[in-house]
Design an enzyme around this catalytic site. Sequence first.
Site, PDB file in Angstrom:
ATOM      1  N   HIS A 144       0.790  -1.227   0.000  1.00 34.71           N
ATOM      2  CA  HIS A 144       0.000   0.000   0.000  1.00 34.71           C
ATOM      3  C   HIS A 144       0.816   1.267   0.000  1.00 34.71           C
ATOM      4  CE1 HIS A 144      -3.226  -2.753   0.180  1.00 34.71           C
ATOM      5  NE2 HIS A 144      -3.953  -1.768  -0.289  1.00 34.71           N
ATOM      6  N   ARG A 176     -10.496   3.975  -3.737  1.00 36.07           N
ATOM      7  CA  ARG A 176     -10.245   3.112  -2.565  1.00 36.07           C
ATOM      8  C   ARG A 176     -10.677   3.867  -1.306  1.00 36.07           C
ATOM      9  NH1 ARG A 176      -5.242   1.634  -5.676  1.00 36.07           N
ATOM     10  NH2 ARG A 176      -5.176  -0.637  -5.765  1.00 36.07           N
ATOM     11  N   CYS A 183      -8.649  -3.091 -12.651  1.00 30.22           N
ATOM     12  CA  CYS A 183      -8.147  -1.937 -11.905  1.00 30.22           C
ATOM     13  C   CYS A 183      -6.930  -2.252 -11.033  1.00 30.22           C
ATOM     14  CB  CYS A 183      -9.258  -1.341 -11.045  1.00 30.22           C
ATOM     15  SG  CYS A 183      -9.917  -2.495  -9.829  1.00 30.22           S
TER      16      CYS A 183
HETATM   17  C1  PEP Z   1      -6.605  -5.371  -6.566  1.00 32.02           C
HETATM   18  O1  PEP Z   1      -6.625  -6.244  -5.698  1.00 32.02           O
HETATM   19  O2  PEP Z   1      -6.129  -5.518  -7.687  1.00 32.02           O
HETATM   20  C2  PEP Z   1      -7.170  -4.034  -6.279  1.00 32.02           C
HETATM   21  C3  PEP Z   1      -7.354  -3.168  -7.240  1.00 32.02           C
HETATM   22  O3  PEP Z   1      -7.449  -3.718  -4.999  1.00 32.02           O
HETATM   23  P1  PEP Z   1      -6.378  -3.448  -3.855  1.00 32.02           P
HETATM   24  O4  PEP Z   1      -5.041  -3.290  -4.511  1.00 32.02           O
HETATM   25  O5  PEP Z   1      -6.801  -2.216  -3.145  1.00 32.02           O
HETATM   26  O6  PEP Z   1      -6.478  -4.674  -3.024  1.00 32.02           O
END
Ligand code: PEP
Length: 754
Positions: free
Chosen positions: A368, A475, A681
Site C-alpha cells: 500500500h 479506494r 483496476c
Molecule cells: C486489486 O486487488 O487488484 C485491487 C485493485 O485492490 P487493492 O489493490 O486495493 O487490493
Amino acid sequence: MPVSTIGAPRQLLRRLREVMAERESAQARLDKVAVLIASNMVAEVCSIYLRRRDDSLELFATEGLNPEAVHNTHLKPGEGLVGLIAIQAEPMQFPDAQHHPAFSYRPETGEEIYHSFLGVPILRGGHTIGVLTVQNRTMRQYSDEEVEALQTTAMVLAEMIASGGLGVTEEVSAEPRRDLAARFTGLPISEGVALGHVVLHEPRIVVTRLIAEDVELERRRLAQAIEELTGMIDGMLERGDMARAGEHREVLEAFRMFAHDHGWRRRLDEALLTGLTAEAAVQRVRNDTRARMLRQTDPHARDRLHDIDDLSNRLLRLLSGGAGTAAAGNLPQDAVLIARTMGPAELLDYDRQRLRGLVLEEGGAASHVAIVARALGIAAITQVKGVLDAVEAGDAIIVDAEGGELHVRPTQEVVSAYADKVRFRARRQAQYAALRNVPAVTLDGERIALHINAGLLFDLPHLDQSGADGIGLFRTELQFMISSTFPRLEQQTRLYKAILDTAGDRPVVFRSLDVGGDKVLPFFRASKEENPAIGWRAIRMALDRPALFRTQIRALLRAAHGRELRIMLPMIADVSELKAARALIDREVDILKRHGRPEPKGLMIGAMIEVPALLWQLDRVLPMADFASVGSNDLMQFLFAADRGNMRVSERFDSLNPAGLKALRVIVAAAEKHNVPLTLCGEMAGRPLEAMAIIGLGFRSISMAPASVGPVKAMILSLDAGNLRQRLEELLECTDTSLREDLKRFAAEKGVQI
Ligand code: PEP
Ligand code: MG
C-alpha cells in the site's frame, strides 16, 4: 596478572577522554591511548591497527612492540591474527599465539616473545575499521571482563576516529563509505526520475556523549527507555496500530520478543557497567549485532538481526528524545526519503510539495505504500539492499524509477546524464499532456476507456490533469487509514460529495471499505490472524459488521444526492455475498426514500473479481452485477499463492504468466456473454506492456494510477488490437512461462510504444 576489576575500565574511559581533549598531535594522543590501555589491562603490549583506504590494516600505535614498526607493519584482511579478527569482526584470544596457524610473524615488531594475545575489532556501524590488541609474555587466558573492557575501549576509539577526534579520519577507512559515489539497483514501484537530497525517514542518532559520569544514572535512563519502548510496542500490538508504522505484526512481535530478551538486556547491562552512557551502551551492542548481521548469510537469521538493529535504533531515538520521523522536521525542497519500510499513512505525513522520491529497503510493488507513492506521483523504488548504510542525510541522490537505479552522491557525469534524461522525460510528459484530450483509440479503431485509481482528496486534480474518462477505483479505505479515529458519517459524506462534484459527469466507482490484510486501521482493533490477506477483510467484515458498511453506504447515497452512484464490492468469493450486500444497500435506499432524500438516478452495484473461486461462478455472479472489475493485484496473489507484500515471493510469478492471462481471458469471455461492463483496476493496468496484453485479451476499460494514463494512452494509439489478439492467442497456447519477452518483441516489431 590481576584480573581487571569493573572499576578499571571506567577509570580507563575517563582517562581516555582526558587524553582526547589534550592539545597534542594525533600520533602523540594515539600513543598515549596505547600506553593507557596497556597499563590498565596490565598487558606488556597494546597495539592499535587501523584500516586504511586500501583495506590493509596498518599498525598506527603501539606500546610494547618495536616503535619502528609503527606505520610500517601492514596486514591484509584475513592475514595473521589481526587480519583474522578484522574479518570475523569478533574478539579472539590465543594463550599461545605464535603457534596458531594464522599467526604471521613480522620480524620488525619484535612480538615473538609474547605468548598470549587478545584482540577485538574496532567496529563502526558493524564494519571493522581497525583492531585493538593486547599481549602478554606469559601464556594466559583473558577474563570475560577484560574482553568486555577492551571492546568498550575499542568502541570509544571507533567513535573518536569517526568524529575526527583523532585526526586520522582521512587516512583510515571508517566504513561504510559514505563519501564516494555509489550505485544501487531496486524494483521500481512508482514511475519517475527524481534528483534530490537524502532525508532519512528515521533520523540517525549520533552518540556524542560516550563516557558516563554516573553509571547508576545511566542504568536508570536505560531501564526507563526500555520500559517506554516495550510499552510502545505492546500498545501498537494491542491497538493493531501497524498501518501507521508500516510494520507487519510479525515484525512488531519480533521486536517485543527481543525487547524482553534476556541476552540483549544482559549485553546492554554489561556495556553499561564498563562505564558507557546509556546511548553508547545501546550503540555498542548494536555494533556487535550489525557486525554479526553483515556476516550472516542465512536470510532468516539476518532478518532477526535486522530486527534487533531496528529495535536498538528506536531505543537510541527514545534516549535522545527524538522518537519522531523526519516528517516532523525541516525538509529540503527536493526530499528523497530513505527507509527500511514505511506505511502508507506515514508517507502521507510528509509535505507533498517537498517530496521528490522514495527509496525503501523492503516491500513489494503492490504494497500500500507503493500505491500511495504512485498516487502522490513521486518516483519510488524498493528492495534496495543496504542503501541505509550507504547514505547520510543531505547526500545528493538520483532515483531512477524507470531503470530501477539509484545513484548516491552521483558524479558530475551521472548528474548531467540524468539532467538529459529528466529533460527527455519532460518532453515525453509534454507529449503525454498533448494527448490529454485525444481519445484512447487503437489503430484498428477500438476505443479503450482509461480511468484513474484514487482514494484521497489530493487525487482530484489528477482527473483533469490526466484527461482520464473517470475514476475506475476509489479506494475508500485510504481515508480511514490516515485518520486516527473513525471517519464519521458527515466526514465520509463530505469526501464522497467532493469527489462526485469534481468528477461531474465522469463516472466514479466507489469501492466499499476494503480493510484487513495489510490495510490496517489505526483505531480498529482486529484480532490476530495467521493469514490476514485471506482473513477477515473487505466484504466479509462488511457483512459480519453491517453497521460499518451501512454507514458508508448511507454516506455514499447522501453524497450522490440524486446523481448516478456506482458502488463496488471487494473480495466477493461467493454469489450469496453479492446478494447479501445488495440487500443491505437496498435497505439503505429505502431508508433514504423514507427520509425524503433523493434517490440516486442510477445505482449500479459491481463486484470485484479478485478471489479465484469466482472464476467458476461467473455465470451466476455476472448476471447479478451491474458491472465487474478485476482486482488483478489480489487475483494474481491468490492464483499464484504469492503474497503481494512479501518481496521474496511477490516477484516470483509474473502477471504475464499464461496462467494469469488465461484466467483474465475467461473473465472477458463471461462478461461479453452476460453483457456486463468489465474493467481491470489492478496495478498491471498502469504498466504499458501489461496494459497492452490486457487489451489484447479483450478488456476495453482499465483503471490505473494517474501518472500511467499518458504512457498507456501512447501505447494504445500505436497498437493494432486485432493483430495483438491473434498473436496472444498463439502465444498462450504454446508458452509455459511468462510472455513478457514475447510481448516485448511484438511491441518492438509492430512499433507499439511501451
Ligand atoms: C486489486 O486487488 O487488484 C485491487 C485493485 O485492490 P487493492 O489493490 O486495493 O487490493
Ligand atoms: Mg484487492
